[in-house]
Design a protein around this motif. Structure first.
Motif, PDB file in Angstrom:
ATOM      1  N   VAL A  23       0.185  -5.518  -6.472  1.00 54.25           N
ATOM      2  CA  VAL A  23       0.176  -4.580  -5.341  1.00 54.25           C
ATOM      3  C   VAL A  23      -1.127  -3.791  -5.395  1.00 54.25           C
ATOM      4  N   ILE A  82       8.599  -2.174  -3.208  1.00 54.68           N
ATOM      5  CA  ILE A  82       7.980  -3.490  -3.087  1.00 54.68           C
ATOM      6  C   ILE A  82       8.525  -4.363  -4.201  1.00 54.68           C
ATOM      7  N   THR A  84       8.118  -7.294  -6.618  1.00 58.12           N
ATOM      8  CA  THR A  84       7.004  -8.088  -7.137  1.00 58.12           C
ATOM      9  C   THR A  84       7.476  -9.067  -8.181  1.00 58.12           C
TER      10      THR A  84
END
Length: 84
Positions: A23, A82, A84
């Motif tokens: 990210v 997010i 990941t």
């Protein structure tokens, strides 16, 4: 993300570290720390809260009893988690 199931012994110092993240830009890490099982219930030490890093990219924990402990890490960018 690598997940392993281990029964930890008591009085262990644990250090979890994110060494690489795909990210880009500014983000924060949030950690979900779980303690569960019969010993956690008996001691009233069930955990499952979302907590901040102890230091940037690092979460330090301590095992208080033998049992199942799980630590998960999430990346949060612009208020969104997010995966990941």
């Amino acid at each position: 993300m690598r997940m392993e199931k281990l029964l930890l012994k008591p009085d262990k110092s644990l250090r979890f570290e994110v060494k690489d993240c795909s990210v880009g830009g500014h983000y924060t890490l949030k950690w979900k720390v779980l303690s569960r099982g019969a010993e956690a219930e008996r001691r009233n030490m069930i955990r499952g809260l979302i907590v901040d890093s102890s230091k940037p990219g690092i979460r330090t924990e301590h095992s208080a009893f033998k049992g199942e402990h799980v630590v998960e890490c999430r990346v949060v960018k612009d208020g969104v988690v997010i995966e990941t």
